[in-house]
Structure formats: structure tokens, C-alpha cells
Design a protein around this motif. Structure first.
Motif, PDB file in Angstrom:
ATOM      1  N   THR A 564      85.831  30.669  53.185  1.00 53.49           N
ATOM      2  CA  THR A 564      84.517  30.023  53.208  1.00 53.49           C
ATOM      3  C   THR A 564      83.435  30.991  52.759  1.00 53.49           C
ATOM      4  O   THR A 564      82.536  30.622  51.990  1.00 53.49           O
ATOM      5  CB  THR A 564      84.214  29.506  54.629  1.00 53.49           C
ATOM      6  OG1 THR A 564      85.215  28.564  55.008  1.00 53.49           O
ATOM      7  CG2 THR A 564      82.854  28.832  54.690  1.00 53.49           C
ATOM      8  N   TRP A 565      83.519  32.232  53.195  1.00 55.28           N
ATOM      9  CA  TRP A 565      82.560  33.244  52.776  1.00 55.28           C
ATOM     10  C   TRP A 565      82.680  33.531  51.281  1.00 55.28           C
ATOM     11  O   TRP A 565      81.665  33.770  50.608  1.00 55.28           O
ATOM     12  CB  TRP A 565      82.762  34.532  53.576  1.00 55.28           C
ATOM     13  CG  TRP A 565      82.088  34.490  54.909  1.00 55.28           C
ATOM     14  CD1 TRP A 565      82.636  34.135  56.100  1.00 55.28           C
ATOM     15  CD2 TRP A 565      80.718  34.808  55.182  1.00 55.28           C
ATOM     16  NE1 TRP A 565      81.704  34.215  57.107  1.00 55.28           N
ATOM     17  CE2 TRP A 565      80.517  34.634  56.578  1.00 55.28           C
ATOM     18  CE3 TRP A 565      79.654  35.217  54.395  1.00 55.28           C
ATOM     19  CZ2 TRP A 565      79.285  34.853  57.177  1.00 55.28           C
ATOM     20  CZ3 TRP A 565      78.427  35.440  55.006  1.00 55.28           C
ATOM     21  CH2 TRP A 565      78.248  35.257  56.377  1.00 55.28           C
ATOM     22  N   ILE A 566      83.894  33.517  50.765  1.00 57.63           N
ATOM     23  CA  ILE A 566      84.080  33.761  49.329  1.00 57.63           C
ATOM     24  C   ILE A 566      83.438  32.638  48.518  1.00 57.63           C
ATOM     25  O   ILE A 566      82.713  32.884  47.534  1.00 57.63           O
ATOM     26  CB  ILE A 566      85.578  33.903  49.002  1.00 57.63           C
ATOM     27  CG1 ILE A 566      86.146  35.159  49.671  1.00 57.63           C
ATOM     28  CG2 ILE A 566      85.804  33.944  47.487  1.00 57.63           C
ATOM     29  CD1 ILE A 566      87.636  35.319  49.518  1.00 57.63           C
ATOM     30  N   ARG A 567      83.677  31.411  48.928  1.00 55.95           N
ATOM     31  CA  ARG A 567      83.064  30.285  48.226  1.00 55.95           C
ATOM     32  C   ARG A 567      81.548  30.323  48.344  1.00 55.95           C
ATOM     33  O   ARG A 567      80.823  30.015  47.383  1.00 55.95           O
ATOM     34  CB  ARG A 567      83.599  28.974  48.806  1.00 55.95           C
ATOM     35  CG  ARG A 567      85.070  28.726  48.525  1.00 55.95           C
ATOM     36  CD  ARG A 567      85.603  27.608  49.395  1.00 55.95           C
ATOM     37  NE  ARG A 567      87.009  27.325  49.145  1.00 55.95           N
ATOM     38  CZ  ARG A 567      87.802  26.667  49.966  1.00 55.95           C
ATOM     39  NH1 ARG A 567      87.312  26.189  51.108  1.00 55.95           N
ATOM     40  NH2 ARG A 567      89.067  26.447  49.663  1.00 55.95           N
ATOM     41  N   PHE A 568      81.068  30.710  49.530  1.00 54.43           N
ATOM     42  CA  PHE A 568      79.623  30.808  49.728  1.00 54.43           C
ATOM     43  C   PHE A 568      79.023  31.899  48.838  1.00 54.43           C
ATOM     44  O   PHE A 568      77.930  31.731  48.284  1.00 54.43           O
ATOM     45  CB  PHE A 568      79.333  31.104  51.199  1.00 54.43           C
ATOM     46  CG  PHE A 568      77.878  31.238  51.524  1.00 54.43           C
ATOM     47  CD1 PHE A 568      77.037  30.141  51.464  1.00 54.43           C
ATOM     48  CD2 PHE A 568      77.340  32.460  51.901  1.00 54.43           C
ATOM     49  CE1 PHE A 568      75.694  30.262  51.772  1.00 54.43           C
ATOM     50  CE2 PHE A 568      76.004  32.586  52.208  1.00 54.43           C
ATOM     51  CZ  PHE A 568      75.176  31.478  52.144  1.00 54.43           C
ATOM     52  N   ALA A 569      79.744  33.013  48.681  1.00 55.00           N
ATOM     53  CA  ALA A 569      79.268  34.083  47.810  1.00 55.00           C
ATOM     54  C   ALA A 569      79.185  33.613  46.357  1.00 55.00           C
ATOM     55  O   ALA A 569      78.235  33.962  45.633  1.00 55.00           O
ATOM     56  CB  ALA A 569      80.189  35.298  47.926  1.00 55.00           C
ATOM     57  N   VAL A 570      80.140  32.823  45.929  1.00 53.74           N
ATOM     58  CA  VAL A 570      80.104  32.281  44.570  1.00 53.74           C
ATOM     59  C   VAL A 570      78.887  31.380  44.387  1.00 53.74           C
ATOM     60  O   VAL A 570      78.187  31.437  43.363  1.00 53.74           O
ATOM     61  CB  VAL A 570      81.411  31.516  44.271  1.00 53.74           C
ATOM     62  CG1 VAL A 570      81.309  30.793  42.932  1.00 53.74           C
ATOM     63  CG2 VAL A 570      82.599  32.466  44.261  1.00 53.74           C
ATOM     64  N   TRP A 571      78.611  30.534  45.387  1.00 51.61           N
ATOM     65  CA  TRP A 571      77.442  29.657  45.312  1.00 51.61           C
ATOM     66  C   TRP A 571      76.147  30.472  45.262  1.00 51.61           C
ATOM     67  O   TRP A 571      75.238  30.156  44.486  1.00 51.61           O
ATOM     68  CB  TRP A 571      77.435  28.711  46.507  1.00 51.61           C
ATOM     69  CG  TRP A 571      76.207  27.863  46.609  1.00 51.61           C
ATOM     70  CD1 TRP A 571      75.127  28.073  47.406  1.00 51.61           C
ATOM     71  CD2 TRP A 571      75.928  26.665  45.870  1.00 51.61           C
ATOM     72  NE1 TRP A 571      74.191  27.090  47.226  1.00 51.61           N
ATOM     73  CE2 TRP A 571      74.652  26.216  46.291  1.00 51.61           C
ATOM     74  CE3 TRP A 571      76.622  25.940  44.913  1.00 51.61           C
ATOM     75  CZ2 TRP A 571      74.079  25.071  45.772  1.00 51.61           C
ATOM     76  CZ3 TRP A 571      76.033  24.784  44.400  1.00 51.61           C
ATOM     77  CH2 TRP A 571      74.784  24.366  44.829  1.00 51.61           C
ATOM     78  N   CYS A 572      76.051  31.514  46.083  1.00 48.39           N
ATOM     79  CA  CYS A 572      74.853  32.365  46.080  1.00 48.39           C
ATOM     80  C   CYS A 572      74.692  33.086  44.744  1.00 48.39           C
ATOM     81  O   CYS A 572      73.570  33.245  44.237  1.00 48.39           O
ATOM     82  CB  CYS A 572      74.921  33.373  47.221  1.00 48.39           C
ATOM     83  SG  CYS A 572      74.777  32.652  48.865  1.00 48.39           S
TER      84      CYS A 572
END
Length: 673
Positions: A564-572
Motif C-alpha cells: 500500500t505504501w509503494i502504491r501510495f508513493a507512486v501516486w505521490c
């Protein structure tokens, strides 16, 4: 096409319809909350994360939501008649970049919330007991694995549902709210039926020792992070300021009522669910419907099916409703493409933003699993709530605005709005919604006085707390800003260390040290004087409530999975590319700064061309500072000349017919300034 695009970009002046009341806002918030959370998330968390401890997960998530909710409520009063929720609040508080970051994550929250609502509605319809309502053979086309986990088809029904709801939201706010109110009434009736009918099948052995917390407290906290998704309705209320008749009172009341109603609903539903069915036998697709089928109550499952469809549809409406409004606000400020801010003069809704956001949500619902969607939305929500709490702490301890109308920048922001935006934030002294502090104390202070008695004043002296007469200064404002930023960073480090060193015998030592440091930072903030300005609603027990909200939200964020953090980092990262590639260069603040720079450069060019030989002899115009009154070429009464001998910067008005040189000196000084 160019003409159409030009029309879209220049129609942002069309206002949204101002038609919503407090009841409408409560209905919108409750409908958004009590939908997917009650009919899907409760069973999902109970089965895979917390068991019957899902009750505690909902309580913890509710506390975190209430702490953040009071911060949202205060901001809703500070910035009435605006659209954009936390984005607008941060825009007028800490600057453009942080506002874009918050707005970008709000879009993620609502985008994934809409997709999750459509996916949950499709999942419930695919239940074996209600498949006759939505036959999945019509919508589900078998194909290869496309992101739905163990399922082997893209969810075409979820896509269709998202498209239909997008059309409804685009047709106008009254149409959306009318449908939402009807769905909420149906949902309420079904909820009462579940509570009464469930009492006849309760089995207390499902809560025997060892079965209440089968996954331990770690599972409870992980479940709380996911359950937090069920309380996102109150920040949706905050996006409707421009469409609300009395936002300064309606928004705080609606947020409070929505949170209390949602927390009560989730807790009672979780109790009934875990008492009727053992946690490991809970159906993951439609838990509330299947729990009655297990006990042979076949008629009940169809009643619950109707409520589930109504509740999930209301939740889907509530998730999609605010997303176009955040995009509308960001497009109006130039941080996103301005054509996204087009408001239809017929429906008075941001129709382009509705279509774009609804299409993206439909695509996500088609390809991504429900559990992944829930976790992704939770992290965006938690981050937005954390930053709102930070902004409340910064605002409450900043000094009053200067007489020019612009707020004093003690937060260190590079791109703060202009004076007009500052007035939108702080209000004016003549407004009824803002008034100076009197001698009355807040509820927390009054409670402490009654509890401690005379020892209250002794405690204030021991802690070095400021008196009522003290006012914040730029220096104290910078002190609070530094303490808040350190507390924010320390919270991430502390909870990351606790998670990384879990199980170690000495893991508690560094965490304890950092906890003491965090307590010291909160006390340092407490010792600074608060801004005396009062609002109709203010978060209680500052700085403890905003600081607690920030710590709880960060803790829940770190409980989410690594993917989830990896996907969130991609979005950011995508957001940073959008801001530095487009938003930073086309924002309203940047355009205004370039215009001011161009104006200043033209004045400088004019000043450079002025002939110095045409200068005026000041000794013949200004009086000598010897205490005598300058008579000029005639008496003061005849010439109209006035002077103040106490000031070195003289103010004068010269009306002599031959005073062309004096008048030119006035104009020249004006351009030079």
C-alpha cells in the motif's frame, strides 16, 4: 475544439448552487459512511484481521475520526463558503505546495472510495442469495487475470454502476441529495430490522476466552486502520461549503452528528455479526445477509439485501459527490487544468470534473480488488487528516494579521495567498462569526478548574503557561511551527521503530525516549500564547486534541501493508510531476506574481527615464524643523498648505496655480514607492 476549450477554461466563474441545509449534510455524511463500512468492511475485518475484536477496531477508528473531525469542523468555520475541504483550508494556511499535496491525496481518497463502493455493490450482488437481482452471467465476462486477485474476470458490473452514479451526480446537487435521502431512509429501516432480528440468534460462545482476539492486539490495530475507511463521510461534508446555506454552523453540527451515528451503527452491527456467526465462518462477500441464512432465516437475507444495495449506493454517491468539487477548486486555482473547473449553467455542477473522475473510478473498479482499494483509500484519508490537524495547531498559535489584511507568515510558506484569501480565512472584526476572546473559558479549562480547584493556578505557574493578556508574536509562532514539525517527524520515527523492533526485549527503550520527547514538544506548544480570536466552533483542548489526532493517524498509517505504501508513493510521485510540470507555473499565485513583477519593472523603467535636472529644490518647499509654522507664499488659510512639525516625513497639499513642479514631485514619489 480550441473554441470549446477556451469556453471551458473561462466558465469557472459560474457559481455552484447554494441549496444545502444541515439535514442534507448529515444525510450526505451518514450515507457515505454507513454503506460499504457496515455491509462489507465489518465482515472483512472480522474474518481476516481482528475476529470479534473488530468491535474494538471500530471504536479505535471512531476515536481517531472524532479527533480529526473536530479539527475539520474548526476549519469549516474558518473558511466558510468554499469548496475543496482540506485542500482549501491548507491553501490559506500553509501555502500552495502543501495544499496541492493534500488535494492530490483527497482525489486519491475519493477516487478509490468511489471504485470501492462500486466494487462492493457488485460483490454483494454476486452473493449466491441475491444473484437473481444482478445476474452475474450478464455482466461478468471470463478472461485472464487482470488484477482482481483470485477472481478470473474484470468486474464489468462495478464499471456499469460507477458510470450510472456519475451520470446522476452530474445532473445536479438536488437530484443527488434527493436520491441519497431516499436511500438513507431505506438503510435506516433495514438497520433497525438487523438489530431486532439478530437478537433472536445470539450465541455468546462465539466470544469465549481466546476467540474474542484471535489475532491479538496487532490484528485489532491493523483492523482499525482499515476500519478507518468507514468514517470518511465527515470530510465529504467539508467539501460542500460553497453549496451550503449556513456553512459556519451547518458543517460542524453535521460532522459531529455523522460521526456519532456512524460509530453507533458500526459498533452494534459488529456485535450482532460476531455473536451470530463464528468469525472464521463469516462470509466475505455479504456478511450481514449470510449470517441470517446460516440460521435458516431465509426471509431476512432478502430484506438485508435491499438495505445493502441501498446503503452501498448511498455510500457510492457520497464518495463520488465531493471528488469533482475538489478538482473544481484546484482547477480554479490553476493547479490542475482549468477546463476541469467548468461549471454547467444548467445543472450548476462541475460537469467536466464529474465525467473525468467518474470515468477513472469506473476503470479502477473494473480492474482492482476491493481489499486493495480499501487500504489504498485509508492511507490517503489518514494523511489528509494528519495534515489538517497540523494546520489547526499552526493556526491557533499564530499572531493576528497585520492591519494591511494579510496574515503574518510565521509558517515559512513560500506561496501564501493574497490578502483576499487571508480575509477569507480569518474574517473581519465586524463579522458576527468572528469575535474577540472574552473572559469566558473553554469547556476543558472550566472542567480543570472544577477538578483541581485552587491547585489549577499553582499548576499553571509550575508549567509556565501564558496568561490571558499575553498574545502570540511572530517569534512564538515560529516556535510552535518548529515544535509541530518536529512532532510530526518524531511520530513517524517512533512508530516505525516500534514496528521494526517488535518482539525485541529492548524495543521499548527507544520508543519510551521518543515518547518523552514528544510529550516535551506538546508541553512546549502549550506554553505559547494562543490567538485570542474566537469562532462559533473551535476544536477543544488544544494542543492535545490536534496532537493526539496527528499521532493516532500516523500510527494507523504505519499499520497498513508495505505494498500500500509503494502504491501510495507512486501516486505521490505522479502528483509531484503534475505540480512541478504544470501546476507551479500556471497557478493563480504564480500568474499574479508575474503580473506584479511586470508592473514593478515598468515602474522602474519609468523612473530610470526621469531627468534628474528637473528635480525640485526641497529646501524651498519643506519647512525647517525649528518649531515654527511654514507660511509658504501666502498664509496657510489661503494656500491650503498644512504641515506637521512633529514628523520628519511631512504631509502636504499644495494648491497654488503655479505649483506644477510640486505636483510632479508628488507623482514621482508615488511611482518610486
Amino acid at each position: 475544439f480550441a473554441h470549446i476549450l477556451h469556453t471551458l477554461c473561462n466558465t469557472h466563474g459560474t457559481r455552484l448552487a447554494c441549496v444545502l441545509t444541515t439535514v442534507d449534510l448529515v444525510s450526505l455524511g451518514v450515507g457515505s459512511c454507513v454503506g460499504t463500512g457496515m455491509y462489507v468492511v465489518a465482515g472483512l475485518v472480522a474474518k481476516e484481521m481482528a475476529g470479534p475484536g473488530v468491535i474494538l477496531s471500530f471504536v479505535i477508528a471512531a476515536v481517531a475520526s472524532i479527533l480529526s473531525g473536530v479539527c475539520y469542523a474548526e476549519f469549516g468555520v474558518r473558511v466558510p463558503k468554499t469548496t475543496g475541504s482540506a485542500y482549501t483550508y491548507s491553501y490559506v494556511t500553509v501555502g500552495e505546495f502543501v495544499a496541492f499535496f493534500i488535494g492530490w491525496n483527497l482525489i486519491l481518497e475519493y477516487l478509490i472510495g468511489t471504485a470501492a463502493g462500486a466494487s462492493a455493490l457488485s460483490r454483494v450482488s454476486a452473493s449466491r442469495h441475491v444473484s437473481y437481482i444482478f445476474p452475474k452471467c450478464v455482466f461478468h465476462v471470463s478472461c485472464s487475470q487482470t488484477g482482481k486477485g483470485e477472481e478470473s474476470y474484470p468486474d464489468l458490473l462495478a464499471l456499469v454502476i460507477a458510470v450510472v452514479v456519475t451520470v446522476i451526480v452530474s445532473l445536479g446537487v438536488k437530484n443527488s441529495l434527493g436520491l441519497n435521502n431516499v436511500l438513507n431512509v431505506i438503510n435506516l429501516v433495514v438497520w433497525v430490522f438487523i438489530m431486532i432480528a439478530g437478537l433472536f440468534f445470539v450465541d455468546i460462545t462465539n466470544w469465549d476466552y481466546g476467540r474474542f482476539l484471535p489475532y491479538g492486539w496487532s490484528g485489532v490495530m491493523q483492523g482499525a486502520a482499515t476500519c478507518f475507511y468507514a468514517f470518511i463521510g465527515f470530510d465529504i461534508i467539508a467539501t460542500t461549503g460553497e453549496e451550503t446555506k449556513s456553512p459556519d454552523t451547518s458543517i460542524p453540527y453535521a460532522i459531529t452528528a455523522s460521526l456519532v451515528t456512524s460509530a453507533l451503527s458500526y459498533s452494534l452491527v459488529s456485535v450482532i455479526l460476531t455473536l451470530l456467526v463464528p468469525y472464521n465462518d463469516i462470509d466475505g462477500d455479504a456478511p450481514l445477509m449470510e449470517m441470517f441464512a446460516v440460521h435458516g432465516f431465509q426471509a431476512a437475507k432478502f430484506v438485508v439485501a435491499v438495505g445493502a444495495i441501498a446503503g452501498l449506493t448511498a455510500s457510492l454517491l457520497g464518495s463520488l459527490f465531493p471528488m469533482p468539487r475538489v478538482i473544481y477548486a484546484m482547477a480554479g486555482d490553476g493547479l490542475l487544468f482549468r477546463f476541469l473547473g467548468y461549471v454547467s449553467p444548467h445543472t450548476e455542477t462541475p460537469v467536466v470534473a464529474c465525467i473525468v473522475s467518474g470515468s477513472l473510478a469506473a476503470l479502477l473498479a473494473l480492474l482492482v480488488s476491493l481489499q486493495d482499494l480499501i487500504e489504498m483509500m485509508s492511507i490517503g484519508t489518514l494523511l489528509a487528516y494528519t495534515l489538517v490537524s497540523v494546520c489547526v495547531l499552526l493556526l491557533r498559535y499564530q499572531p493576528e494579521e497585520e492591519h494591511s489584511g494579510s496574515p503574518i507568515n510565521t509558517c515559512g510558506a513560500k506561496n501564501l495567498p493574497s490578502g483576499a484569501d487571508g480575509e477569507m480565512l480569518y474574517g473581519t472584526a465586524g463579522e458576527a462569526s468572528v469575535f474577540e476572546a472574552g473572559d469566558s473559558d473553554g469547556a476543558c479549562i472550566s472542567g480543570l478548574k472544577r477538578l483541581l480547584g485552587p491547585r489549577y493556578y499553582t499548576l499553571r505557574m509550575r508549567l509556565g503557561l501564558p496568561g490571558k493578556a499575553e498574545r502570540p508574536t511572530p517569534a512564538t509562532g515560529r516556535t510552535v511551527t518548529t515544535c509541530v514539525l518536529l512532532l510530526f517527524i518524531l511520530a513517524f520515527v517512533m512508530f516505525s521503530a516500534e514496528h521494526a523492533m517488535a518482539g525485541s526485549s529492548w524495543a521499548g527503550i527507544p520508543v519510551l525516549v521518543m515518547a518523552v520527547a514528544a510529550t516535551g514538544l506538546v508541553l512546549a506548544i502549550l506554553r505559547q500564547p494562543e490567538n485570542p480570536r474566537k469562532l462559533p466552533y473551535m476544536a477543544p483542548c488544544v494542543p492535545f486534541v490536534p496532537a493526539s489526532a496527528m499521532l493516532v493517524n500516523i500510527y494507523l498509517m504505519l499499520k497498513l501493508s508495505r505494498i500500500t505504501w509503494i502504491r501510495f508513493a507512486v501516486w505521490c510521485f505522479a502528483g509531484l510531476l503534475t505540480y512541478f510540470g504544470y501546476g507551479m507555473w500556471n497557478s493563480s499565485l504564480e500568474v499574479r506574481a508575474r503580473q506584479e513583477e511586470a508592473t514593478a519593472s515598468s515602474y522602474q523603467h519609468y523612473n530610470a527615464d526621469v531627468d534628474d535636472s528637473f528635480a525640485v529644490d526641497h529646501s524651498s518647499l519643506y519647512p525647517q524643523d525649528d518649531g515654527t509654522q511654514y507660511q509658504g507664499w501666502a498664509a496657510p488659510q489661503e494656500c491650503g498648505y498644512q504641515t506637521n512639525s512633529q514628523q520628519h516625513q511631512h504631509q502636504y497639499q499644495y494648491q497654488h496655480p503655479g505649483g506644477r513642479e510640486v505636483q510632479y514631485e508628488e507623482n514621482y514619489k508615488s511611482y518610486a514607492s
